[in-house]
Scaffold this active site. Sequence first.
Site, mmCIF file in Angstrom:
data_model
loop_
_atom_site.group_PDB
_atom_site.id
_atom_site.type_symbol
_atom_site.label_atom_id
_atom_site.label_comp_id
_atom_site.label_asym_id
_atom_site.label_seq_id
_atom_site.Cartn_x
_atom_site.Cartn_y
_atom_site.Cartn_z
ATOM 1 N N SER A 166 0.834 -1.211 0.000
ATOM 2 C CA SER A 166 0.000 0.000 0.000
ATOM 3 C C SER A 166 0.866 1.258 0.000
ATOM 4 O O SER A 166 0.344 2.363 -0.177
ATOM 5 C CB SER A 166 -0.941 0.003 1.203
ATOM 6 N N ASP A 172 5.918 -7.076 2.654
ATOM 7 C CA ASP A 172 4.771 -7.443 1.814
ATOM 8 C C ASP A 172 5.278 -7.753 0.402
ATOM 9 O O ASP A 172 5.840 -6.873 -0.270
ATOM 10 C CB ASP A 172 3.801 -6.254 1.779
ATOM 11 N N LYS A 193 4.709 -11.404 3.862
ATOM 12 C CA LYS A 193 3.276 -11.645 3.656
ATOM 13 C C LYS A 193 3.013 -11.730 2.158
ATOM 14 O O LYS A 193 3.648 -11.012 1.386
ATOM 15 C CB LYS A 193 2.435 -10.511 4.250
ATOM 16 N N GLU A 209 -0.420 -12.553 -0.802
ATOM 17 C CA GLU A 209 -1.873 -12.621 -0.957
ATOM 18 C C GLU A 209 -2.302 -13.927 -1.626
ATOM 19 O O GLU A 209 -1.571 -14.483 -2.451
ATOM 20 C CB GLU A 209 -2.359 -11.442 -1.818
ATOM 21 N N GLU A 223 -9.112 -9.432 5.019
ATOM 22 C CA GLU A 223 -9.437 -8.057 4.629
ATOM 23 C C GLU A 223 -10.847 -7.987 4.052
ATOM 24 O O GLU A 223 -11.188 -8.727 3.105
ATOM 25 C CB GLU A 223 -8.414 -7.547 3.601
HETATM 26 O O1 KIV Z 1 -0.412 -3.321 1.860
HETATM 27 C C1 KIV Z 1 -0.960 -3.237 2.979
HETATM 28 O O2 KIV Z 1 -0.834 -2.249 3.707
HETATM 29 C C2 KIV Z 1 -1.766 -4.383 3.397
HETATM 30 C C3 KIV Z 1 -2.582 -4.249 4.647
HETATM 31 C C4 KIV Z 1 -3.657 -3.267 4.498
HETATM 32 C C5 KIV Z 1 -3.066 -5.558 5.160
HETATM 33 O O3 KIV Z 1 -1.773 -5.381 2.747
#
Ligand code: KIV
Length: 282
Positions: free
Chosen positions: A51, A89, A119, A121, A188
């Site tokens: 994000s 992420d 993390k 998805e 989410e």
């Molecule tokens: O990219 C991000 O900030 C996220 C969270 C909102 C879980 O994936």
Amino acid sequence: MPSLSESNPVTVPSLVAAKGRERIAMLSLYDSPSAAAADAAGIDVFLVGDSVEMAVYGRPNTLSATMDTMVRHSRAVADATRRALVVGDMPFLSYQADVREAVKNAGRFLAEGGCGAVKLEGGARSLAAIEAIAAADIPVMGHLGLTPQSFRKLGGFKVQGRDAAAARAIAADARALADAGCFAVVLECVPDTLAAEITRAIPVPTIGIGAGAACDGQVLVFHDVLGLTRNLAPKFVRRYAELGRAMEEAARAFGADVRSGSFPSREETFSSDPKHGLRRVR
Ligand code: KIV
């Protein structure tokens, strides 16, 4: 095992052990000052989220995130963090195309980014990558429900799992992620009843964002929490400050002082006296 609040640093085992005992607080953030502030405030987990593309770089979605960008932001966060677990992420196309690439990219978050976990998805479609990454001893967090990297397929940023078949598929994915070795799963934008059912069903923590109060933890984007995000108010965000407004006021005051000539003052100016260095002379 110490409780989560006593864990310093927060580790993957201490997070898993917190399930059903203590709620987990997680923030998505991207830079050194944010990490230092949230760490001092006792937040347990920092996600260096893709994000960042929207919150920092002003992009309309997360698809433009690259490994180099994510690793660079991860390093900035990790270097400023003493206690929280830092999770990198994995960006779009860093794990979908090839399992070997997925493991190498996950490894970069640990080796170069200083993260303690990654993390990614997706449910069934991501299982091969999750298993391979976990087999390389890299802790993996899953992410189900509204998975923003799939927004084109999903038809936008919408609540997921509202009908019975979709709810069953997300619940099955959550069990599969836990079986594949995920140490936690982000849920989410799913109905609270589905999040509660998954939280009861899997042995690892669920971290909700727009998924109700039954999850084992909650995550928000720090920019949203701080009120830095303009023109965006998802229902699930609670703003704890209005820093966007404070920034505008500070910029307006600076501009006014420059135009009126009241900045810089004598105290903010160097003289020819060599005793007056870079530090402010009082
Ligand atoms: O990219 C991000 O900030 C996220 C969270 C909102 C879980 O994936």
